[in-house]
Design an enzyme around this catalytic site. Structure first.
Site, PDB file in Angstrom:
ATOM      1  N   LYS A   1       0.875  -1.178   0.000  1.00  0.00           N
ATOM      2  CA  LYS A   1       0.000   0.000   0.000  1.00  0.00           C
ATOM      3  C   LYS A   1       0.910   1.225   0.000  1.00  0.00           C
ATOM      4  O   LYS A   1       1.458   1.603   1.024  1.00  0.00           O
ATOM      5  CB  LYS A   1      -0.930   0.011   1.215  1.00  0.00           C
ATOM      6  CG  LYS A   1      -1.993   1.108   1.158  1.00  0.00           C
ATOM      7  CD  LYS A   1      -2.936   1.025   2.356  1.00  0.00           C
ATOM      8  CE  LYS A   1      -4.091   2.001   2.178  1.00  0.00           C
ATOM      9  NZ  LYS A   1      -3.666   3.387   1.964  1.00  0.00           N
TER      10      LYS A   1
ATOM     11  N   ASP B   1       2.223   4.873   0.074  1.00  0.00           N
ATOM     12  CA  ASP B   1       1.789   6.045   0.842  1.00  0.00           C
ATOM     13  C   ASP B   1       1.945   7.284  -0.022  1.00  0.00           C
ATOM     14  O   ASP B   1       2.862   8.087   0.165  1.00  0.00           O
ATOM     15  CB  ASP B   1       2.633   6.163   2.120  1.00  0.00           C
ATOM     16  CG  ASP B   1       1.964   7.027   3.168  1.00  0.00           C
ATOM     17  OD1 ASP B   1       0.815   7.466   2.940  1.00  0.00           O
ATOM     18  OD2 ASP B   1       2.585   7.264   4.213  1.00  0.00           O
TER      19      ASP B   1
ATOM     20  N   GLU C   1       3.088   1.806   5.269  1.00  0.00           N
ATOM     21  CA  GLU C   1       1.701   1.945   5.692  1.00  0.00           C
ATOM     22  C   GLU C   1       0.967   0.619   5.832  1.00  0.00           C
ATOM     23  O   GLU C   1       0.172   0.425   6.742  1.00  0.00           O
ATOM     24  CB  GLU C   1       0.944   2.846   4.708  1.00  0.00           C
ATOM     25  CG  GLU C   1      -0.476   3.162   5.153  1.00  0.00           C
ATOM     26  CD  GLU C   1      -1.169   4.130   4.220  1.00  0.00           C
ATOM     27  OE1 GLU C   1      -2.309   4.513   4.525  1.00  0.00           O
ATOM     28  OE2 GLU C   1      -0.584   4.501   3.186  1.00  0.00           O
TER      29      GLU C   1
END
Length: 304
Positions: A19, A21, A158
């Site tokens: 994921k 950021d 993240e």
């Protein structure tokens, strides 16, 4: 297409990726012309001139991904702050270029790919010739979600995304076929007011809310006095221009937090990290992370 927060799903029907950021973007090339658009529909083509080489991939395509700025190999959302709200010269952009981490292809040579399963779209994406675009990288896919989650935690990143191999792409929809699993709580909020520093030249704190039905529910106050000059400039340009005569919140915030506050229209989205929610719906120890120019205020909701 948006991910749904949840526990980590496992099984052979899932694949996993980092994921990133950063800022979510759609990159659309039509007749050789590039247009970069955020989730909120904002055209940011002039903000990222170093991505102009995307036109070399194909004369007609749509890519989905995230723009990131890397610091020691780790994406820094704060580092994007000075690039989000105004065009920059190509010289300045190339001095510290962003990276477009691409994870999906939605159209190619005029053919929509939305109804193709993810594994077919990914195979199409990997066949594209992208070596001539140094600012583009394909977001890697992994088969071991637990190992990837542990690795991103060690790097201070993240979190990860889990995606069903057979999932179709549903534009603008939050789908259970994409699941986000994060190492920290984050929440996108709308700014409903602000408090200035005593000097009156900087913003000391933001009063935050989360939509609930047709109302804006007060979620707490977050300090921004220690934010960098770029963040203060962005907030100073956005928030005071939206000043309103009355509080936009359902019910007045606590007197101690609202004292001296200026109210504003709740259309500026910001992201905070936090330690959960109190029983009365306030964020625990929120920490300001940045302005989310890529988020449509209509999409903001409580993340849990």
């Amino acid at each position: 297409m948006l991910a749904t927060p949840g526990p980590l799903p496992t099984g052979p029907e899932w694949v996993y990726e980092v994921k990133w950021d950063g800022m979510r973007l759609l990159a659309e090339v039509t007749d050789g012309e590039l247009r970069l658009v955020t989730r909120s529909g904002q055209d940011v083509t002039a903000t990222f001139p170093e991505l102009s080489g995307l036109t070399a991939i194909a004369p007609d395509l749509v890519l989905d991904g995230e723009v990131v700025l890397l610091e020691e190999g780790v994406p820094s959302f704060a580092a994007l702050a000075d690039r989000v709200h105004r065009p920059v010269t190509r010289t300045r952009a190339l001095a510290r270029p962003v990276t477009f981490m691409v994870f999906d292809v939605l159209r190619l040579y005029g053919v929509p790919l939305l109804e193709r399963p993810l594994h077919e779209r990914r195979a199409t994406l990997e066949r594209l010739t992208t070596a001539s675009v140094p600012t583009l990288q394909l977001s890697p896919l992994y088969t071991d979600g637990r190992a990837l989650f542990e690795a991103t935690g060690r790097r201070g990143m993240e979190g990860i995304l889990a995606k069903r191999r057979e999932s179709e792409y549903r534009p603008g929809r939050r789908s259970p076929a994409w699941v986000k699993v994060t190492h920290r709580h984050t929440q996108t909020c709308l700014v409903g007011g602000w408090r200035p520093e005593r000097s009156g030249t900087r913003i000391a704190a933001l009063l935050l809310g989360v939509p609930d039905g047709g109302d804006l529910v007060y979620a707490g106050r977050v300090g921004v006095a220690l934010a960098g000059a770029a963040v203060q400039r962005v907030l100073g340009e956005l928030v005071p221009e939206l000043e309103a005569d009355a509080s936009p919140f359902r019910g007045r915030p606590p007197r101690a937090e609202a004292a001296g506050a200026h109210w504003c229209e709740p259309v500026v989205a910001v992201e905070v990290a936090h330690h959960g929610w109190t029983s009365d719906g306030r964020l625990r120890q929120p920490v300001f992370r940045g302005v989310r120019a890529d988020v449509d205020p209509a999409d903001v909701r409580r993340e849990g």
